[in-house]
Every structure is written in structure tokens, then in C-alpha cells.
Scaffold this active site. Structure first.
Site, PDB file in Angstrom:
ATOM      1  CG  HIS A 119      -1.954   0.980   1.322  1.00 49.84           C
ATOM      2  ND1 HIS A 119      -1.707   2.305   1.620  1.00 49.84           N
ATOM      3  CD2 HIS A 119      -3.299   0.874   1.158  1.00 49.84           C
ATOM      4  CE1 HIS A 119      -2.857   2.963   1.639  1.00 49.84           C
ATOM      5  NE2 HIS A 119      -3.833   2.134   1.354  1.00 49.84           N
ATOM      6  CG  ASP A 196       0.215  -2.395   6.407  1.00 46.62           C
ATOM      7  OD1 ASP A 196      -0.769  -2.593   7.147  1.00 46.62           O
ATOM      8  OD2 ASP A 196       0.123  -1.793   5.317  1.00 46.62           O
ATOM      9  CD  GLN A 199      -6.622  -5.015   3.740  1.00 43.03           C
ATOM     10  OE1 GLN A 199      -7.584  -5.783   3.798  1.00 43.03           O
ATOM     11  NE2 GLN A 199      -6.769  -3.721   3.484  1.00 43.03           N
ATOM     12  CE  LYS A 222      -7.572  -0.781   5.848  1.00 46.88           C
ATOM     13  NZ  LYS A 222      -8.439  -0.544   4.689  1.00 46.88           N
ATOM     14  CB  CYS A 360      -3.745   3.037  -1.790  1.00 46.33           C
ATOM     15  SG  CYS A 360      -4.935   4.365  -1.563  1.00 46.33           S
TER      16      CYS A 360
END
Length: 402
Positions: A119, A196, A199, A222, A360
Site C-alpha cells: 500500500h 503492516d 488487512q 478494518k 493505493c
């Protein structure tokens, strides 16, 4: 034990009242009533600032706020509340690392390793750090089936690598990255690892202690929580040594014109009035997830995703990007000579909500030599009937276009 999709679904007000089939949960998940109620309760009966007053309302708000920090930390396997920093989301968390640890430690001879599938939030902060320091940004390429090329990663991560920053899973394809292996490679050369987890945190069990990563970032919105709140986990020794970033109230011990001393962790990185309702809502989202039979829930989610993928493969015009088994409930596809936005717009006319574009992740699109994809992201509140509606709408759309 089986997963009761209808019982789960009934806990989401928008899902049960909207006429749209919502397949955009990778962008933001819907919110259960339990989260909404906690936020409402704070504003209607507990509203006060935290840490800064002796009155009862502030004491209650502060206690709930710090209990939330502990609860959220334990959810990801962190048992030291000093290591949990509240941010606006994953993006701010990564920028915090780049502007503090990065500015203090990255030099011109260093390199920072990311992947082409990141991203933008896990590319641009490092890109700007490299421009400021003279360091090199190195992207790990993908294999033909859109997984990280680990042979290339072994070559790119070397003795001059300062940071390895990798998404736990691609927000475009849903492909789950082998972060354990990459964390190990980083350790072998003395680099810090930044994961990261935006997700994966709602879909996979996370244990930062077992992973032994140096930093882990995720966003509340999320994982059934509110927008505008996220978390940066960092090892205490690293966080303690990092310089301050944003300055203001709460992150200080003493201010005078002769000099300022800064607060201890975690408050050192939390200037100003925090997003109190967001923190409480995120903690409620954690409780909501913990109350589920997560194994059964994820099995249901995977069954839906597998069914959708198998049916999409039957449609000749469609090419799935990242069509592998080890992935989240995300399917991105393209249709040759058709723009993704056109398809998404037509699907919306059938009350189907999907996302289109570069997501993104423009470097990934450049790597794949495509303009963008149509992304379908599922959650446990989706039903088999909705998936069938989606498939029918896709077929009608392609018939119209082609």
C-alpha cells in the site's frame, strides 16, 4: 462447531437495513451494534478528557481508556501496555516510525526493503526517508503467481539493510506474505522489521511476541471498529530510544523556556487529546471478535471466498490476480479491454458494492502492467445468496459491455 451467519449478520445495523450487497470490507468493515453502543455510551454518560483531571468523569474515562489499551495489546499478543501507541491508523503509525526511528538511525549507506505490492502508506514514508538520508529503497518483486519472490528477498536484504517493511497481506490480492521468514531475514542482518497488519488483524490470529517483529501497525476501521483510530505496537527498547515526533500536551513532563523533558511511554507518542471514543470503540471491537468462534467464522469466510473464486474462474473474460490458496477473503480481477471503474459502476446499478482502481498500490499495478482491478472483499456477514447475486450481476455486466 458451525458458524451462524444469520446471527452474526443481525449484529450489523447497516448490513441488515441496506439494499446493497457490501463487498468492500477490505476498505472498511461494517460496525456491529456493540461497538456503536460503546461509542454512544461514552458521549452520553462518560464524556470527559483523560489523564488530566481529578473529577469523577475524568477518572472513569481514564480508567476505561487505559483498560482498553491493555485489552487491545493482549489481543495481538502484547502484554506490556507501554508498547501500545494509539494513532489515527496504520498510515500514521508507519509515518511515526519513519520520522522517529528512521530519521535517527537510517544513514546514506543503508537500504530499506519493501515489496512492490505494498500500500502507498508503506512505500511513500520510506521513499521520503530515503530522499532525506540518501538511503536506497529496494522493492521485492513478485513471482508469476503474484507472491513475494523470496529468492530475490534473500538478495535484497543484506548487511546494509536498516528496515524491512512488509504488509502481512496484500490489500489488492489478499495474498498472505511469509512475514515470519522476512522477520528472520531482517534479524540476521540487524535490521528492524515493520509489519503492516491492517488487512490481517480481523482475519488471522496475531501474536507479536511469537512473531518477534519490532513494529506492528493496524487500523480499527478494518476490524469492525471506528474510523480514525489505530495502533502502533513497538518493542519497548526501540520506542524508548526513539525521539519524539509530534509535540504538545500529555507527551511532556515539564516545559519551560530553559528546556523541556518528555513523558514516559506510551504517552511520549500521544500528544494532545486522544481519540477517546475511538479507543473505547476499538476495544469493543476486540471484545466482539473475541466473543466469536473465530475458527468457524474464518472457515465460513474461506468457504465463501473459495466458492466465489471457483465460479469466477468459469467466466472466460475474467483473470484473477493472485489466484493462490494462501490468501484472505479478497479477490481482485481484471477483464481485458474493459476499465475496472466501468465494471464497478455498472455493478453498483445492481446494488453491488465493490472497489475498483489501483487500491493505493500504483507500483503493483505498474509491475503487473495493468490500470487497476475490480476488488471483491468479503466478510463473515456476507451470505451465499449475496455471492450468487454478485456473480449474476457480473455476468449481466459483461454481457452488456462485451
Amino acid at each position: 462447531m458451525t458458524f451462524d451467519n444469520q446471527q452474526f449478520r443481525q449484529q450489523f445495523p447497516l448490513i441488515t437495513t441496506s439494499d446493497q450487497c457490501y463487498f468492500d470490507s477490505a476498505a472498511t468493515s461494517q460496525k456491529p451494534q456493540a461497538v456503536i453502543d460503546v461509542i454512544n455510551e461514552y458521549y452520553t454518560s462518560q464524556n470527559a478528557n483523560v489523564h488530566r483531571a481529578a473529577h469523577k468523569l475524568s477518572a472513569v474515562a481514564t480508567a476505561k481508556f487505559e483498560l482498553a489499551r491493555t485489552n487491545i495489546g493482549k489481543f495481538i499478543g502484547c502484554h506490556n501496555s507501554k508498547e501500545i501507541i494509539f494513532t489515527k491508523g496504520t498510515t500514521e503509525a508507519i509515518n511515526l516510525i519513519a520520522q522517529t526511528y528512521g530519521r535517527a538511525n537510517v544513514k546514506a549507506h543503508h537500504n530499506i526493503v519493501v515489496s512492490v505490492s505494498e500500500h502507498h502508506a508503506n512505500i511513500v514514508p520510506w521513499q521520503q526517508l530515503c530522499l532525506a538520508t540518501g538511503a536506497e529503497l529496494r522493492p521485492i518483486p513478485l513471482t508469476e503467481d503474484h507472491q513475494l519472490d523470496l529468492l530475490a528477498a534473500n538478495e535484497l536484504i543484506d548487511d546494509n539493510t536498516a528496515i524491512v517493511a512488509i504488509a502481512h497481506a496484500s490489500n489488492v490480492t489478499g495474498v498472505i506474505n511469509p512475514i515470519g521468514h522476512l522477520i528472520k531475514l531482517a534479524k540476521e542482518v540487524g535490521a528492524v522489521s515493520v509489519i503492516d497488519g491492517a488487512q490481517t488483524v480481523a482475519h488471522l490470529p496475531i501474536d507479536v511476541t511469537a512473531l518477534d517483529c519490532d513494529f506492528f501497525a493496524f487500523s480499527g476501521h478494518k476490524m469492525y471498529g471506528p474510523t480514525g483510530i489505530g495502533v502502533l505496537y513497538g518493542k519497548e527498547g526501540l520506542l524508548d530510544a526513539m525521539p519524539v515526533w509530534q509535540c504538545g500536551g500529555e507527551m511532556i513532563k515539564k516545559v519551560s523556556f530553559s528546556g523541556t523533558t518528555f513523558n514516559q511511554l506510551p504517552f511520549k507518542f500521544e500528544p494532545g487529546t486522544p481519540n477517546i471514543s475511538g479507543v473505547l470503540g476499538l476495544s469493543a471491537a476486540v471484545d466482539f471478535i473475541k466473543a466469536q468462534d473465530n475458527s468457524a467464522m474464518h472457515s465460513y469466510e474461506n468457504e465463501l471466498t473459495s466458492y466465489l473464486a471457483s465460479e469466477l474462474r468459469k467466466i472466460e473474460e475474467i483473470t484473477i490476480i493472485g489466484d493462490v490458496s494462501d490468501k484472505l477473503s479478497v479477490i481482485s480481477f481484471i477483464v481485458e479491454d474493459e476499465h475496472p471503474s466501468d465494471i464497478a459502476t455498472l455493478l453498483n446499478q445492481h446494488n453491488i458494492a465493490v472497489r475498483s482502481g489501483h487500491h493505493c498500490a500504483m507500483p503493483l499495478m505498474e509491475h503487473l502492467n495493468i490500470d487497476g482491478t475490480i476488488r471483491i472483499s468479503l466478510a463473515p456477514y456476507n451470505t451465499l445468496e449475496e455471492v450468487d447475486n454478485l456473480l449474476e450481476a457480473i455476468k449481466k455486466t459483461l454481457t452488456f459491455l462485451i
